[in-house]
Design a protein around this motif. Structure first.
Motif, mmCIF file in Angstrom:
data_model
loop_
_atom_site.group_PDB
_atom_site.id
_atom_site.type_symbol
_atom_site.label_atom_id
_atom_site.label_comp_id
_atom_site.label_asym_id
_atom_site.label_seq_id
_atom_site.Cartn_x
_atom_site.Cartn_y
_atom_site.Cartn_z
ATOM 1 N N ILE A 49 0.858 -1.185 0.000
ATOM 2 C CA ILE A 49 0.000 0.000 0.000
ATOM 3 C C ILE A 49 0.895 1.236 0.000
ATOM 4 N N PRO A 50 0.679 2.171 -0.914
ATOM 5 C CA PRO A 50 1.566 3.342 -0.966
ATOM 6 C C PRO A 50 1.469 4.197 0.291
ATOM 7 N N LEU A 51 2.610 4.821 0.637
ATOM 8 C CA LEU A 51 2.687 5.777 1.746
ATOM 9 C C LEU A 51 3.027 7.134 1.147
ATOM 10 N N ILE A 52 2.183 8.139 1.447
ATOM 11 C CA ILE A 52 2.369 9.474 0.886
ATOM 12 C C ILE A 52 2.564 10.474 2.022
ATOM 13 N N ASN A 53 3.666 11.212 1.965
ATOM 14 C CA ASN A 53 3.921 12.287 2.933
ATOM 15 C C ASN A 53 3.169 13.531 2.494
ATOM 16 N N ILE A 54 2.315 14.056 3.383
ATOM 17 C CA ILE A 54 1.435 15.153 2.987
ATOM 18 C C ILE A 54 1.551 16.323 3.961
ATOM 19 N N ASP A 55 0.755 17.370 3.722
ATOM 20 C CA ASP A 55 0.943 18.632 4.442
ATOM 21 C C ASP A 55 -0.126 18.921 5.488
ATOM 22 N N ARG A 56 -0.900 17.924 5.876
ATOM 23 C CA ARG A 56 -1.842 18.156 6.979
ATOM 24 C C ARG A 56 -1.127 17.951 8.308
ATOM 25 N N GLY A 57 -1.819 18.317 9.396
ATOM 26 C CA GLY A 57 -1.315 17.986 10.714
ATOM 27 C C GLY A 57 -1.569 16.516 11.019
ATOM 28 N N GLY A 58 -1.026 16.069 12.140
ATOM 29 C CA GLY A 58 -1.272 14.697 12.567
ATOM 30 C C GLY A 58 -0.221 13.725 12.071
ATOM 31 N N GLN A 59 -0.425 12.471 12.437
ATOM 32 C CA GLN A 59 0.528 11.418 12.140
ATOM 33 C C GLN A 59 0.047 10.572 10.951
ATOM 34 N N ILE A 60 0.087 9.262 11.101
ATOM 35 C CA ILE A 60 -0.243 8.381 9.988
ATOM 36 C C ILE A 60 -1.694 7.897 10.091
ATOM 37 N N THR A 61 -2.329 7.775 8.944
ATOM 38 C CA THR A 61 -3.652 7.170 8.899
ATOM 39 C C THR A 61 -3.797 6.373 7.614
ATOM 40 N N TYR A 62 -4.890 5.647 7.528
ATOM 41 C CA TYR A 62 -5.174 4.802 6.361
ATOM 42 C C TYR A 62 -6.484 5.234 5.731
ATOM 43 N N HIS A 63 -6.498 5.290 4.406
ATOM 44 C CA HIS A 63 -7.728 5.505 3.652
ATOM 45 C C HIS A 63 -7.940 4.312 2.730
ATOM 46 N N GLY A 64 -9.209 3.925 2.559
ATOM 47 C CA GLY A 64 -9.503 2.833 1.647
ATOM 48 C C GLY A 64 -10.974 2.793 1.300
ATOM 49 N N PRO A 65 -11.339 1.963 0.340
ATOM 50 C CA PRO A 65 -12.740 1.827 -0.062
ATOM 51 C C PRO A 65 -13.621 1.473 1.138
ATOM 52 N N GLY A 66 -14.805 2.060 1.177
ATOM 53 C CA GLY A 66 -15.713 1.840 2.289
ATOM 54 C C GLY A 66 -15.544 2.821 3.426
ATOM 55 N N GLN A 67 -14.660 3.791 3.225
ATOM 56 C CA GLN A 67 -14.466 4.870 4.199
ATOM 57 C C GLN A 67 -14.982 6.159 3.551
ATOM 58 N N LEU A 68 -15.863 6.867 4.248
ATOM 59 C CA LEU A 68 -16.372 8.131 3.728
ATOM 60 C C LEU A 68 -15.414 9.251 4.107
ATOM 61 N N VAL A 69 -14.961 9.989 3.113
ATOM 62 C CA VAL A 69 -14.019 11.092 3.319
ATOM 63 C C VAL A 69 -14.711 12.390 2.924
ATOM 64 N N ALA A 70 -14.547 13.406 3.755
ATOM 65 C CA ALA A 70 -15.058 14.742 3.455
ATOM 66 C C ALA A 70 -13.911 15.730 3.578
ATOM 67 N N TYR A 71 -13.597 16.406 2.478
ATOM 68 C CA TYR A 71 -12.578 17.449 2.500
ATOM 69 C C TYR A 71 -13.263 18.807 2.571
ATOM 70 N N LEU A 72 -12.828 19.627 3.529
ATOM 71 C CA LEU A 72 -13.482 20.898 3.826
ATOM 72 C C LEU A 72 -12.598 22.046 3.354
ATOM 73 N N LEU A 73 -12.995 22.651 2.256
ATOM 74 C CA LEU A 73 -12.263 23.787 1.702
ATOM 75 C C LEU A 73 -13.020 25.047 2.111
ATOM 76 N N ILE A 74 -12.704 25.507 3.331
ATOM 77 C CA ILE A 74 -13.501 26.520 4.016
ATOM 78 C C ILE A 74 -12.646 27.740 4.343
ATOM 79 N N ASP A 75 -13.166 28.918 4.050
ATOM 80 C CA ASP A 75 -12.523 30.169 4.464
ATOM 81 C C ASP A 75 -12.970 30.449 5.898
ATOM 82 N N ILE A 76 -12.226 29.900 6.866
ATOM 83 C CA ILE A 76 -12.663 30.026 8.254
ATOM 84 C C ILE A 76 -12.476 31.451 8.758
ATOM 85 N N LYS A 77 -11.520 32.168 8.207
ATOM 86 C CA LYS A 77 -11.346 33.575 8.609
ATOM 87 C C LYS A 77 -12.589 34.377 8.237
ATOM 88 N N ARG A 78 -13.107 34.143 7.032
ATOM 89 C CA ARG A 78 -14.308 34.848 6.584
ATOM 90 C C ARG A 78 -15.516 34.460 7.418
#
Length: 203
Positions: free
Chosen positions: A62-91
């Motif tokens: 399974i590929p391992l990708i170094n990314i720019d979010r906070g936190g440590q390691i996690t796993y994503h796979g089919p059957g997991q619901l993912v929601a990405y929030l592209l929110i202007d929280i300052k506004r």
């Protein structure tokens, strides 16, 4: 109430989706409408920017990708619901901690509709049922705008979690909705998640 655009992306590869989040955030202006992306990924491990490689306990295909979010390691796979929030929280007038708490409350409310009591945990962002993690959270904030988001384990192959210390915690138990409730309709679950996200991000 400020508008939020919902995009249902289906099953999409991690790398181009991450790049699309970065591009959206870099190009957005003061009037850009916030977006929430609902999707799932093929199997992938992601390691946050302060993540420690030793939290991947066993080498896998399974590929391992170094990314720019906070936190440590996690796993994503089919059957997991993912929601990405592209929110202007300052506004919207709230901070990172507010956004994290809103995301957690979305999952807590969603699971309550399945008669499950879910909880936060101090110093370990995410949502837990019976001390087992059912949803992971991770964010990046740039110029007052968020990307990345949350991942809810619904009906997936849980074996890849055994190869990691989930979110950097040795021995942390991980669970999923399928193992806690017999009545799961993925279309209904997606609709519930969408409505709760809009509600909690907007209030």
């Amino acid at each position: 109430m400020q508008d939020i655009t919902i995009r249902k992306l289906g099953r999409v590869d991690y790398l181009p989706t991450w790049q699309a989040m970065q591009d959206f955030t870099a190009q957005r202006g003061a009037d850009t409408v916030d977006e929430i992306w609902l999707l799932e990924h093929p199997p992938v491990y992601t390691l946050g920017q302060a993540g420690k490689p030793e939290h991947l306990l066993n080498a896998t295909n399974i590929p391992l990708i170094n990314i720019d979010r906070g936190g440590q390691i996690t796993y994503h796979g089919p059957g997991q619901l993912v929601a990405y929030l592209l929110i202007d929280i300052k506004r919207r007038g709230y901070g990172v901690r507010d956004l994290v708490q809103r995301m957690e409350q979305v999952i807590i409310d969603l699971l309550a509709s399945y008669n499950l009591i879910a909880q936060r945990r101090e110093n370990a962002p995410g949502v837990y049922v019976n001390d087992a993690k059912i949803a992971a959270l991770g964010l990046r904030i740039k110029h007052g705008c968020s990307y990345h988001g949350l991942a809810l384990n619904v009906d997936m192959d849980m074996r890849p979690f055994a190869n990691i210390n989930p979110c950097g915690y040795q021995g942390m138990a991980v669970t999923q909705l399928r193992d806690l409730s017999a009545n799961i309709d993925l279309n209904l679950l997606n609709a519930q998640l969408r409505e709760l996200l809009i509600h909690h991000i907007s209030i």
